[in-house]
Every structure is written in C-alpha cells, then in structure tokens.
Design a protein around this motif. Structure first.
Motif, PDB file in Angstrom:
ATOM      1  N   ARG A 135       2.034   3.712   2.338  1.00  0.00           N
ATOM      2  CA  ARG A 135       2.310   2.890   1.051  1.00  0.00           C
ATOM      3  C   ARG A 135       1.530   1.611   0.966  1.00  0.00           C
ATOM      4  NH1 ARG A 135       6.193   4.566  -2.100  1.00  0.00           N
ATOM      5  NH2 ARG A 135       7.707   6.009  -1.378  1.00  0.00           N
ATOM      6  N   ASN A 138       4.218  -3.512  -2.121  1.00  0.00           N
ATOM      7  CA  ASN A 138       4.768  -3.684  -3.401  1.00  0.00           C
ATOM      8  C   ASN A 138       4.100  -4.885  -4.146  1.00  0.00           C
ATOM      9  OD1 ASN A 138       6.414  -3.671  -5.878  1.00  0.00           O
ATOM     10  ND2 ASN A 138       8.105  -4.559  -4.847  1.00  0.00           N
ATOM     11  N   ASP A 156       2.415   6.648  -8.135  1.00  0.00           N
ATOM     12  CA  ASP A 156       3.276   5.451  -8.133  1.00  0.00           C
ATOM     13  C   ASP A 156       4.171   5.997  -9.312  1.00  0.00           C
ATOM     14  OD1 ASP A 156       2.047   4.985 -10.832  1.00  0.00           O
ATOM     15  OD2 ASP A 156       1.070   3.151 -10.068  1.00  0.00           O
ATOM     16  N   GLU A 174       5.081  -4.139 -12.003  1.00  0.00           N
ATOM     17  CA  GLU A 174       5.144  -3.881 -10.447  1.00  0.00           C
ATOM     18  C   GLU A 174       5.079  -2.591 -10.085  1.00  0.00           C
ATOM     19  OE1 GLU A 174       7.790  -5.996  -8.101  1.00  0.00           O
ATOM     20  OE2 GLU A 174       7.221  -8.027  -8.745  1.00  0.00           O
ATOM     21  N   ILE A 176       4.396   0.506  -6.520  1.00  0.00           N
ATOM     22  CA  ILE A 176       4.447   0.673  -5.158  1.00  0.00           C
ATOM     23  C   ILE A 176       3.544   1.975  -5.067  1.00  0.00           C
ATOM     24  CG2 ILE A 176       5.563   0.839  -3.094  1.00  0.00           C
ATOM     25  CD1 ILE A 176       8.018  -0.238  -4.339  1.00  0.00           C
TER      26      ILE A 176
END
Ligand SMILES: [Zn+2]
Length: 211
Positions: A135, A138, A156, A174, A176
């Motif tokens: 990952r 964030n 995502d 936002e 991730i």
C-alpha cells in the motif's frame, strides 16, 4: 469532483494543446500521449473542430500553430529542454530523455525518485515504485495530482489502473492506492501549483531534499 478516468480530461488535453499547462503535469500528459493513440486523436479532433475549444481559452495562451507544435513535441521532444540521447530506453518517451536519479527507499516496499525538469527545476514531479501488494501511504492532495502508470498496476476506491493509464485526482480527494500483487507498480506523478508544505509528496521533498 470528477470521477478519475484512465485518460486525461478533455480540459487537460485542451490546456496541453494550448501550451497552458505547467511543466510537471505537461510531462505526465506527454508521457501518456506517447502511448495513447486515442488521446492523440482527441487532440487532433479539437483541432478539426475549428477552434471551438480555443475560443473558450485565454487568448494570451494561444498560438495559431499550438496543436501542430504540441504533436511535434510529443513525437520529438524539443532538444533545447532535454538531453539528446535516451537515458533509459525502458522508459516511455518522452520520459526516457530525462536524467533519472537512483531509486531511494522512503517506506517499506516504497521507493521514489525526483524527476528534475531542466525547463522547470522547481516542478513537483516524482516517480514512485511500489512493491507488489504494497500500500502507498494514505494521502490527500494540495493540488490536482496527475499520475501516469508506467509499469504494473494499482487499485484504489475509484478503480483499477494499469500501465498506460493516466489519472487526475482532485485536491480534496484522499485515496489509498494498493499495488497489484503480480509485480512492482511504477508511476510518474506531478502536482499542479507551487510547492505547498502540506501533503505527503511535499513531506517527501522536505525529508529528502531539505526544502
Ligand atoms: Zn489516453
């Protein structure tokens, strides 16, 4: 917000064609265009539309031969702004003509390098290499982020993106990103606007090059 697509928005292609886009996003879009006949055709369609798009733009940013010059630059980047020999033939044009420093670790499974543009040394352009199944942090954005997937892919909340895809992400989003499990994901990313000391890319700059 506009849902992220796999190609630059028409508005972005129009600004690119008119020369009204900053150097960082310009490189991302140019890299996309080099591998996307669909978007190159889109730009040509703007041209054949008889300047409808051009009429909606700031006159000061336009030149009559903007489209022709743009397409010529995509196919053969201007020698005044880049080194003449390909530095890394594995990279897509025009990215292969830039001097790309070595990768540096920034987090487990995440490496990065800054792409310095001779024509715009302050441009916020980086490449990230995220290991398979890793990952990314964030993060939100302090400006529109333009990302071109160079190798591998990621997912995502908005979709799955693979090599050749271009993603525009609004500043209030936002996400991730999660790299695909079958190999490293390499992306080229640029932020529009001046460097602001917020956001994760800005923190990278602060940490590693002392801004
Ligand atoms: Zn495209």
């Amino acid at each position: 917000m506009n849902a992220p697509n796999h190609h630059p928005a028409d508005e972005t292609l129009g600004r690119f064609a008119a020369g009204a886009i900053e150097a960082g996003p310009r490189l991302v879009v140019a890299t996309h265009l080099a591998g996307c006949p669909q978007c190159r055709a889109r730009i040509r369609s703007f041209e054949s539309a008889g300047g409808v798009l051009l009429d909606s733009m700031e006159p000061a940013t336009l030149r009559a031969d903007a489209f022709a010059r743009t397409l010529a630059q995509v196919e053969a980047p201007a020698p005044a702004t880049i080194v003449p020999a390909a530095r890394d033939a594995a990279m897509p044009a025009p990215l292969r003509y830039y001097d790309l420093p070595k990768w540096r670790a920034v987090a487990p499974g995440v490496r990065w390098r800054r792409v310095v543009l001779p024509e715009a040394p302050d441009a916020n352009v980086i490449m990230l290499k995220v290991g398979a199944g890793q990952r990314m942090p964030n993060h939100g954005h302090t400006g529109v982020e333009y990302t071109q997937v160079i190798a591998g892919g990621y997912t995502d909340a908005f979709g799955h993106y693979v090599a050749g895809d271009c993603i525009e992400m609004d500043e209030d989003v936002e996400h991730i990103p999660l790299a695909d499990r079958d190999g490293d994901c390499v992306v080229l990313a640029a932020l529009e606007g001046p460097l602001r000391l917020q956001g994760w890319i800005a923190r990278l700059f602060q940490q590693f090059i002392g801004i």
